[in-house]
Scaffold this motif. Structure first.
Motif, short mmCIF file in Angstrom:
data_model
loop_
_atom_site.label_atom_id
_atom_site.label_comp_id
_atom_site.label_asym_id
_atom_site.label_seq_id
_atom_site.Cartn_x
_atom_site.Cartn_y
_atom_site.Cartn_z
N LEU A 43 1.09 -0.96 0.15
CA LEU A 43 0.19 -0.06 -0.37
C LEU A 43 1.20 0.91 -0.02
O LEU A 43 0.53 2.44 -0.70
N SER A 44 1.91 0.72 0.62
CA SER A 44 3.07 2.57 0.52
C SER A 44 3.18 3.01 -0.75
O SER A 44 3.49 3.76 -1.46
N TYR A 45 3.40 2.09 -1.85
CA TYR A 45 3.36 1.65 -3.52
C TYR A 45 2.08 2.86 -4.03
O TYR A 45 2.24 2.92 -4.99
N ASP A 46 1.42 2.75 -3.18
CA ASP A 46 -0.07 3.10 -3.82
C ASP A 46 0.39 4.74 -4.89
O ASP A 46 -0.52 4.76 -5.47
N PRO A 47 0.63 5.85 -3.88
CA PRO A 47 0.68 7.13 -4.72
C PRO A 47 1.90 7.32 -6.09
O PRO A 47 1.40 7.81 -7.30
N PHE A 48 2.56 6.48 -5.41
CA PHE A 48 3.33 5.68 -7.25
C PHE A 48 2.42 5.18 -8.01
O PHE A 48 2.22 5.73 -9.61
N ILE A 49 1.52 4.39 -7.86
CA ILE A 49 0.97 3.53 -9.53
C ILE A 49 -0.28 4.58 -9.46
O ILE A 49 -0.67 4.43 -10.92
N ASN A 53 -0.37 5.60 -13.42
CA ASN A 53 -1.58 5.47 -13.83
C ASN A 53 -2.46 6.55 -14.84
O ASN A 53 -2.36 6.46 -15.85
N MET A 54 -1.61 7.96 -13.87
CA MET A 54 -2.71 8.61 -14.46
C MET A 54 -2.39 9.52 -15.56
O MET A 54 -3.02 10.09 -16.55
N ASN A 55 -1.00 9.32 -15.83
CA ASN A 55 0.14 9.82 -16.50
C ASN A 55 0.05 9.00 -17.73
O ASN A 55 1.05 9.41 -18.58
N GLY A 56 -0.47 7.70 -17.69
CA GLY A 56 -0.60 6.99 -18.78
C GLY A 56 0.87 6.20 -19.59
O GLY A 56 1.14 6.45 -20.44
N LEU A 57 1.57 6.51 -18.44
CA LEU A 57 3.19 6.31 -18.62
C LEU A 57 2.75 4.13 -19.15
O LEU A 57 2.22 3.79 -18.88
#
Length: 114
Positions: A43-49, A53-57
């Motif tokens: 869960l600590s990686y949620d901001p990264f995920i 996803n938001m930036n469509g990398l």
């Protein structure tokens, strides 16, 4: 991946699993591998995920693991600064409360003896 473990060792493990699937001629595309790796993070990686996803990398698995290593390095630096700051303020508050209680107690004792 367990909370607090190294993302580097997790990345190496995931890469070896991807290579095994490729050796078995499993027809899985890169996006599926990326999704599996992202879902295996704590869960600590949620901001990264969310950011990913938001930036469509569109990254390769190796690029994703490098990004995760950078994120891990940045979050460990900021987490240690926050923890130190919290520890110093909580100790100071505890001392203030003890001083206030002692003064209050001494004042009552003096008032009752008059």
């Amino acid at each position: 991946m367990a909370q607090g473990s190294s993302v580097q060792s997790h990345g190496v493990k995931m890469l070896s699993l991807v290579e095994k699937l490729n050796d078995l001629k499993v027809g899985v595309d890169n996006d599926t591998y990326i999704d599996v790796i992202l879902q295996s993070l704590p869960l600590s990686y949620d901001p990264f995920i969310i950011n990913y996803n938001m930036n469509g990398l569109e990254k390769s698995i190796h690029q994703l693991i490098n990004m995760l290593l950078q994120y891990e390095t940045l979050t460990h630096k900021s987490m240690s600064a926050v923890v130190v700051g919290e520890a110093s303020t909580s100790k100071a508050k505890g001392k203030r409360v003890e001083r206030w209680k002692r003064k209050k107690g001494k004042g009552k004792a003096a008032a009752t003896t008059i």
